[in-house]
Design a protein around this motif. Structure first.
Motif, PDB file in Angstrom:
ATOM      1  N   ASP A 173       6.066  29.502   3.446  1.00  0.00           N
ATOM      2  CA  ASP A 173       7.196  30.398   3.201  1.00  0.00           C
ATOM      3  C   ASP A 173       8.059  30.607   4.444  1.00  0.00           C
ATOM      4  N   ARG A 174       7.637  31.434   5.384  1.00  0.00           N
ATOM      5  CA  ARG A 174       8.444  31.707   6.574  1.00  0.00           C
ATOM      6  C   ARG A 174       7.992  30.825   7.737  1.00  0.00           C
ATOM      7  N   SER A 186       7.601  25.491   5.048  1.00  0.00           N
ATOM      8  CA  SER A 186       8.408  26.691   5.233  1.00  0.00           C
ATOM      9  C   SER A 186       9.808  26.542   4.677  1.00  0.00           C
ATOM     10  N   PRO A 221      15.068  37.853   5.399  1.00  0.00           N
ATOM     11  CA  PRO A 221      15.297  36.920   6.514  1.00  0.00           C
ATOM     12  C   PRO A 221      16.682  37.121   7.135  1.00  0.00           C
TER      13      PRO A 221
END
Length: 338
Positions: A173-174, A186, A221
C-alpha cells in the motif's frame, strides 16, 4: 537419523518437487511415520549437506519453513528440534492494515483466496496511530512465518520494520524508505494523481470549480494533495481544498474529489435532497475503487490502484519468497458521476 535421511532421499527422484519441498516433505513424513518425535534434534546443517547433498541455504530455508509452521524450533543457536508433531500446521501470516475499509476488504478477500487453505492469516489494524502500530509490532514480531504490512510512512516506522528479517516481510500500500533487500508492493500518489486528473481534464472542465477534501491530521497521502494542487495550477482551474464537507452546503456546478468515503455519502444524500443531477450539475471523483462505487448512482468515477492485483502479487511473494519491488499503478474507472 538414518531413517530420516532415507525419507528425504526417496523423494529425490520426484522431479516435480523442488529440493526445498523434498526436505520439508521428507521430515514431515518421518514425523508422521514416528521415526522422529517431539524433542528430537534434527541433523546439523553440515551433516544434512553431507548426507543429502543439498546446498546449505536450501537446508536452512527448509528448517526455517518448518519453524514458521511451528513444527520445528531453534534453541539458543544449538540446533533445530522437533517442537510439534502436528504436521498439518499452517504457515502463519500477520497482515497489518490501516483499517478494514472497502478496498482493504477487497485486498484481504483476494489475498486469502489466492493463498488457500495451507496458510493461516491473522489480521490487525493500526488506524494510522504510531503507538498502536508499535504495540502491534511488538506483540507479533517473531511469532509469524510471514508479515504483510501497510506501514505508516514515517522514518520511525521504517526503523521498527527493520527488526523483521527481509525475507519474511512484504510492505504493501504505502511506500516507505527501506534497505534494498526488503520487498514492497506500493502505491505512488503525487505523479499518478496529476496524470489521472490530466486524463479526466475534459470532464473536469464541465464544472465551474473543483473541491478536494483533505485532512492533514489523517492518513491521507500528501502526494494526492500535491498532485491536485499542481493540476489546478497548471490548467488554471478554479479549485480549493477543504478539510471536510458540511451537511447542506452542496454547491451546484461543483466537482467534489474525495480521498476517503466519509464525506461521500453525505454529498450523495444532499445531491438527492437538492434534486441535482449527478454527472451534470454535481460531479464526483473518489480515490479507492470498490464494488459499491460501480453500482450506486449508476457508478462513481474513481482513481485507484487495483487492490486485487496487489493482493494476488502479495500472495505470490508469500508462496514463492521471490523478492519484489513494484509500484502498483493507479487507473481510472470513469462512470456516471463525472
Amino acid at each position: 537419523m538414518n531413517e530420516l535421511f532415507y525419507k528425504i532421499k526417496e523423494l529425490k527422484d520426484e522431479s516435480l518437487r523442488s529440493k526445498h519441498e523434498q526436505l520439508v516433505t521428507g521430515i514431515i513424513n518421518a514425523i508422521n511415520d514416528k521415526l522422529i518425535k517431539k524433542g528430537d534434534r534434527l541433523p546439523s546443517i553440515n551433516n544434512m549437506v553431507k548426507e543429502v547433498g543439498f546446498a546449505r541455504k536450501t537446508i536452512v530455508r527448509a528448517y526455517e519453513d518448518l519453524k514458521n509452521r511451528g513444527i520445528v524450533e531453534s534453541k539458543n543457536f544449538k540446533g533445530y528440534y522437533i517442537a510439534n508433531t502436528n504436521t498439518n500446521s499452517k504457515l502463519k501470516i500477520a497482515l497489518l492494515l490501516y483499517a478494514f475499509q472497502a478496498f482493504h476488504e477487497d485486498f484481504y478477500n483476494t489475498f486469502r483466496k489466492e493463498l488457500g487453505k495451507k496458510y493461516h492469516i491473522d489480521i490487525f489494524f493500526h488506524h494510522n496511530n504510531i503507538e498502536v502500530f508499535k504495540n502491534i509490532l511488538d506483540t507479533i514480531n517473531g511469532k509469524y512465518g510471514m508479515y504483510v504490512i501497510a506501514p505508516i510512512p514515517v522514518p520511525e516506522v521504517g526503523i521498527m520494520l527493520r527488526k523483521i528479517p527481509s525475507e519474511k516481510l512484504l510492505i504493501i500500500d504505502r511506500y516507505i524508505e527501506m534497505p534494498s533487500d526488503y520487498s514492497y508492493l506500493s502505491q505512488e500518489f503525487e505523479n499518478s494523481t496529476y496524470q489521472r486528473l490530466q486524463e479526466l481534464h475534459n470532464g473536469i472542465n464541465n464544472y465551474e470549480k473543483v473541491v478536494l477534501f483533505y485532512r492533514g491530521d489523517s492518513d491521507y497521502p500528501i502526494g494526492i494533495k500535491n498532485g491536485f494542487t499542481k493540476f489546478i495550477q497548471d490548467y488554471s482551474i478554479k479549485g480549493s481544498i477543504q478539510k471536510t464537507y458540511k451537511k447542506g452546503t452542496l454547491q451546484k456546478n461543483t466537482l467534489y474529489f474525495f480521498i476517503s468515503d466519509t464525506n461521500l455519502w453525505q454529498v450523495l444524500k444532499d445531491t438527492v435532497k437538492e434534486g441535482f443531477k449527478l454527472g451534470e450539475e454535481i460531479g464526483i471523483i473518489t480515490h479507492n475503487d470498490n464494488d459499491a462505487k460501480e453500482i450506486i448512482f449508476n457508478g462513481i468515477t474513481t482513481i485507484s490502484a487495483d487492490f486485487k492485483v496487489m493482493a494476488q502479487e502479495a500472495a505470490l511473494f508469500v508462496k514463492d519468497k521471490i523478492p519484489v519491488h513494484k509500484i502498483i499503478p493507479s487507473e481510472i474507472k470513469k462512470r456516471n458521476s463525472l
